[in-house]
Structures are given as structure tokens and as C-alpha cells.
Design a protein around this motif. Sequence first.
Motif, PDB file in Angstrom:
ATOM      1  N   MET A 424      33.062  42.035  35.213  1.00 25.19           N
ATOM      2  CA  MET A 424      32.527  41.366  34.045  1.00 25.19           C
ATOM      3  C   MET A 424      31.196  42.383  33.208  1.00 25.19           C
ATOM      4  SD  MET A 424      32.035  39.240  32.472  1.00 25.19           S
ATOM      5  CE  MET A 424      33.183  38.012  32.859  1.00 25.19           C
ATOM      6  N   TYR A 427      31.853  45.189  31.410  1.00 25.55           N
ATOM      7  CA  TYR A 427      32.146  44.837  30.078  1.00 25.55           C
ATOM      8  C   TYR A 427      30.861  43.980  29.212  1.00 25.55           C
ATOM      9  CZ  TYR A 427      32.749  41.256  26.703  1.00 25.55           C
ATOM     10  OH  TYR A 427      32.680  40.398  25.176  1.00 25.55           O
ATOM     11  N   GLU A 475      37.218  46.710  27.700  1.00 21.74           N
ATOM     12  CA  GLU A 475      36.612  45.884  27.823  1.00 21.74           C
ATOM     13  C   GLU A 475      37.741  44.888  27.303  1.00 21.74           C
ATOM     14  OE1 GLU A 475      34.301  45.541  24.080  1.00 21.74           O
ATOM     15  OE2 GLU A 475      32.546  47.328  24.944  1.00 21.74           O
ATOM     16  N   ALA A 479      36.832  41.783  31.318  1.00 19.38           N
ATOM     17  CA  ALA A 479      36.811  40.694  31.064  1.00 19.38           C
ATOM     18  C   ALA A 479      37.852  39.755  31.477  1.00 19.38           C
ATOM     19  CB  ALA A 479      36.642  40.452  28.798  1.00 19.38           C
TER      20      ALA A 479
END
Length: 496
Positions: A424, A427, A475, A479
Amino acid sequence: MWLAINGDVYDVSKFAQLHPGGAKVLEEIAGRDVTEEFYELHRHDVLVKYDRLKVGRLQGEHKQVSTGCKGVPFAEIPAFQGQESPFYTESHRRFMEGMQSFVASELMPGAAACDLKGEYPSRELQRKLGQSGVMVSRLGPGPWSSEVEKLGLNMPGNINAKDVDYFHEAIAHQEIARVGLPGFVDSLGAGYLISAPAIHHFGTEEMRKTIFPSLLRGEKWSCLAISEPFAGSDVAQIKATAKKSDDGTHYIVNGVKKWITEGAYSDYFVTAVRTGGPGNKGISLLLIERGDGVSTSQMKTTYSTCAGTALVVLEDVRVPVSNLLGKENEGFKLIMYNFNHERWFICQVLLGQMRAALTDAFMWARQRKVFGKPLIEQPVIRNKLASSIAALESMQSYSEVLTYDMGKSKNGPVGDRLAGPIAMFKYQCTRTAWKIADDTVQILGGRGVTHTGMGSKIEGLKNFAKYAAVYGGSEEIMADLAVKQAMRSFPTTARL
């Protein structure tokens, strides 16, 4: 033709014929103090480069501008600009100053030329990176810290190698990244740093005694060869094969690896190969030395070729079975072992480049005049700066909390619990980089999309933001992984 900048007088008579803007430009301003005009067009580095043209100083004159970013708001990690922080000690401060000194003396003088020409780092520079302790610092805390004294390595800021923690490592990554030239920055260890630990952790005792010390000293270089034209984020689909020879003494390796950072000049390749059936249970990890059957070719990407991004072709490469890392068909979990730390490391590099770009944008907004007044007096510019500053410092705080967690957790960054938070973090970090790149390019205008000159670090961030959003796990994968990891501990009985 003489002119004055910062009180120093330069003879540009012969240089005028080489001036990119033509001799006429210099003729029209000769005999004047052109400090303000100079800094409208050039970085201070240009004065350092052409110091030989200096012939004297104006009597009674003093420096009109200060150089560097010392004292510029938000130009340093907040803890080093007066913020009270529980995370940093005097050791971290000394280490930061040592890193800044190394970057200024050993990297900055040749960085722009190397990046522009696409030249690979010299063996001399690689040795300096090793001997100065920069590479062992960037590996972070680990068993290699005990090797420093024995190998005769120094440490930035003369700190004790055994004191190195993840905050020291983060500082090292960020300070090098602030050079602001992503191709050049990646040429200084982007492949090495994600491959060398595997050699130490999973290699034989012989590798730890011979190969690994040569890597720490900067005498040899390594890279990670996982990605293929057939498999990126889905590592389980790799097709490169390793079949044992009839006498069982060697693996015969065939396959293609692609987008291998530093692959063009590495001596060793930590390589994922298929030794068993389909899927992740048939993958092994081999240490392949450059030699017969190993060929590399430079790939053209959107940043400098000095990072050595390579296509690696393996044709009937004979690899001793003793070069197996870990156990046969158990390579997939070894690959996954380092992913958390790699993703965190990518974010530290990104944080350094974001801070460099934002610092330059802030300084430019103060010195650039438009419509008769400094650019920063335009409310829209202050709004862009504020928005980007808030985004950057939020990510810095996010990073520090996560870095502290890594240092205190039982298994450090490789523990299962941290896989989701680090994903996270990556990201959000790459999303933030896009936002800051967008704002700073707009502030610099045309200079923000020019590879050299005033906006080079902004242009560099614009390019690197997309690299960081793809490699080490895209990304979208990050996520999804973060939410999946969170769902593992979701109470089955929870209801609104």
C-alpha cells in the motif's frame, strides 16, 4: 568579453564561440554584472564546470546568492530541518552529512554528462561506492555489517557499521536519488541491491566467502534477472529452463530475460529458471556468472541507457549445480522473500527524487520573474507548491512509521504482516509522485520537460514516476495485494 556573476569576474572571450546561445548573446551583456540573468537560465553547476574562466573578483563585492539548498524550506527530511523526531539520532545526522559529502564530491561532478551520454558507471566509481561503505549502507541492516571492518571499508559519516538500521538505509537511498537523474541513479545499484542479498542469504558458504566480499568492495557487480517477455508481475509463468547435464554436474540454461536493470554490465545474474513443472513450484534460483552463452544487449527506454537496462539471452549456459541458490524447485519463495524490501527501497529512491524536484521548483519560483515580479507571488503557484509539499511530507511520515515498524518487527520487512502495508505504501508513493511531477512540471514550464538545465530533476521525476509504478510490482498489483492481505485478518463475523 568579461562579465561578473556573484562578484566573480569571468573572461568569456574564447568561450563565446562555444556558447549554445551564440556569441552575440554574450556580446550584448559583456562588461556587466549578470548574476540575475545567469540564474534565470542556468544552474549553479555551470559555474563550477567553467571555473577555469574566472579571472578575479569585483572590488568590495560579496556573494549575491547562496548555492545549494541548505535552509530552503522542505529541502531536507523534516527531522533535519528542526522537527522533533523520535526516529533519528546523531548517528543518522552524521551519516546524512557523510552521504551528502560523497554525493557532492564523487557523483555530482560527472552525473549529468554520464546520464546524457548514456555511459555505464566506471569500475573506478563502483569501487568507490564499495570502499566508501555506500553499498553496504544501502543493503541495510544485516549480517554483512560485521564484514565492514574486516574488508577495510569506510562508512559515510564514520558511523559504526553495526549501528546501521533501516533509517540509515533510507537516508542513503534518498540522498543518492536527489541527484535527480533516474538513469544515473539506477546505475548505482538498482540491480545490485535487489540481487546481492540473495547471494548472501541463499548461496553457499563458498559464495559468502568469495563472491559476496567482492560485491561489497565494489570489485564485482550483480543484478536480478527475473522478468521475461513472457512474464512480468506473474513470476510463476517464466519460461527460461535449466536442465541438468548427463553427468549431473551442471545445469544447461536457455531462455530470455528482459528489462534487467544493470544487466548490460553486471558480472553476476541472480536468475529465475524453470527446473520442474509448470507454475511456481517448478522454479529455481541460479547464480549465473557472465561468460560463454550469456549475451546482453542494451534496451532503449525513456531514461538514460547508463542504467544498463538489458535484454539477456541465455544459450546453453553451463552453470555448476553448486550455483543453485536455496533448494531446487523452491526458488519462487526466495524471489518473494526480497520483494517487500525491494518495494520499500524503490519508494525511498522515489522520495529522494520527489524532494529534489520540489526543492528545485521552490527555488525556481523564488528566482524566476514573470510579469515584473517573482513567480512565487502568483497565488496559483503557491497553491501548487503547498499541494505538493503536503503530499510529499505525508509520504515521508508514512515512510518513517513503516520503517520503524520494519526495524522492530520480528522478521523485519520480510515478515508476512508487512507485505500488505509495504504494498500500500508503494501504491500511494507512486501515485504521489505523479501528482508532484505534474505540479512541478507546470511550475517549470518548458524547462520541466527538458532533459538538461534548470528543470532536469523535474523532468527526471516525470520519467521515473512511471518506472516506479511498474517495476517491483505494478500499482494495480500493489493495491490488490494490500487489500487481499488485509482480508486475511478480517473477522468472519463482522457485520454493519
